[in-house]
Design an enzyme around this catalytic site. Structure first.
Site, PDB file in Angstrom:
ATOM      1  N   ASP A 102       0.846  -1.200   0.000  1.00  9.55           N
ATOM      2  CA  ASP A 102       0.000   0.000   0.000  1.00  9.55           C
ATOM      3  C   ASP A 102       0.881   1.250   0.000  1.00  9.55           C
ATOM      4  O   ASP A 102       2.036   1.201   0.431  1.00  9.55           O
ATOM      5  CB  ASP A 102      -0.867   0.040   1.265  1.00  9.55           C
ATOM      6  CG  ASP A 102      -1.881  -1.093   1.285  1.00  9.55           C
ATOM      7  OD1 ASP A 102      -2.150  -1.667   0.214  1.00  9.55           O
ATOM      8  OD2 ASP A 102      -2.385  -1.391   2.382  1.00  9.55           O
TER       9      ASP A 102
HETATM   10  N1  URA Z   1      -1.384  -5.760   3.938  1.00  5.16           N
HETATM   11  C1  URA Z   1      -1.819  -4.479   3.929  1.00  5.16           C
HETATM   12  O1  URA Z   1      -2.863  -4.164   4.519  1.00  5.16           O
HETATM   13  N2  URA Z   1      -1.069  -3.561   3.297  1.00  5.16           N
HETATM   14  C2  URA Z   1       0.108  -3.837   2.674  1.00  5.16           C
HETATM   15  O2  URA Z   1       0.763  -2.949   2.123  1.00  5.16           O
HETATM   16  C3  URA Z   1       0.546  -5.186   2.674  1.00  5.16           C
HETATM   17  C4  URA Z   1      -0.220  -6.132   3.316  1.00  5.16           C
END
Ligand code: URA
Length: 237
Positions: A102
């Site tokens: 993310d």
């Molecule tokens: N899970 C999430 O919520 N975000 C990420 O970036 C990776 C795994």
């Protein structure tokens, strides 16, 4: 593509004629004489016939990058800086990500131009372990460990998450190991437990490839031959 088809296409001859050339030991793949006309070849192979280069073969590229927060795990975006913007290589336009993070997340991201290699890491059936460190906005209850192991049902996708490992390091810090990669997966799993929100989410490792302590946020380096080979079935054709 099969070797006989590539030769046929490049030389404008039939597959039968290509096979005949191979039987006369005139064809080399990566400088080795090849007679197997079914050999699968890709743009990475250097292919010659009668000493004339039919395809020069492009270099395989494998990189790790320490993604800082605020940077998109994407190859291009109209509004935000992406991980590709952090790389200064002429071939960077050819790279893709082997798994995303993310925008707010930090840590290990792998990039390559080799689709077979990245698939070996990202196809759901492969169940490659991804290790994360998280910090939460409130104490994590002990029952979270079994909840992560049992899995969570996500209505939107109609799936139940695979058993995940949760190790409590302090009351608000934990290590999480996932064997899949669903949208906002860790955030959504924690949110199911008393509405816990994440303050930070950092990826430490993908399989056995670990983010080294001396690779600063925003920096990248090529993977070592051992790191590349650690991804099983990287047949890279
Ligand atoms: N899970 C999430 O919520 N975000 C990420 O970036 C990776 C795994």
């Amino acid at each position: 593509m099969k070797l006989e088809d590539l030769i046929g296409k490049r030389m404008g001859i039939s597959a039968a004629s290509a096979r005949a050339l191979m039987l006369e030991d005139r064809v080399t793949v990566d400088d080795v004489v090849v007679r197997d006309h079914h050999l699968p070849v890709s743009r990475f192979h250097r292919i010659s016939c009668n000493g004339e280069v039919l395809q020069p073969g492009c270099e395989r590229i494998y990189l790790m990058l320490h993604k800082p927060g605020g940077i998109l795990s994407a190859t291009s975006d109209a509004h935000h800086r992406t991980v590709i913007d952090l790389i200064d290589l002429p071939e960077k336009a050819d790279l893709h990500l082997a798994g995303r993070l993310d925008r707010s997340s930090t840590g290990l991201v792998l990039l390559t131009n080799d689709g077979n290699w990245s698939e070996a890491l990202t196809l759901p059936g492969r169940k490659v372990a991804k290790t994360y460190l998280v910090e939460t906005d409130r104490p994590i209850p002990g029952e979270a460990v079994s909840r992560f192991r049992e899995g969570f049902h996500f209505e939107t996708e109609g799936i139940t998450t695979l058993p995940a490992e949760l190790e409590l390091l302090t009351t608000t810090r934990a290590k999480v190991i996932l064997y899949e990669g669903r949208y906002h997966q860790i955030k959504r799993m924690f949110h199911r437990i008393d509405g816990i929100r994440l303050i930070s989410l950092h990826r430490e490792a993908i399989g056995t490839i670990r983010l080294p302590n001396d690779l600063n946020p925003g920096d990248w380096r090529p993977l070592s031959p051992e790191e590349i080979a650690s991804v099983s079935s990287a047949d890279s054709t």
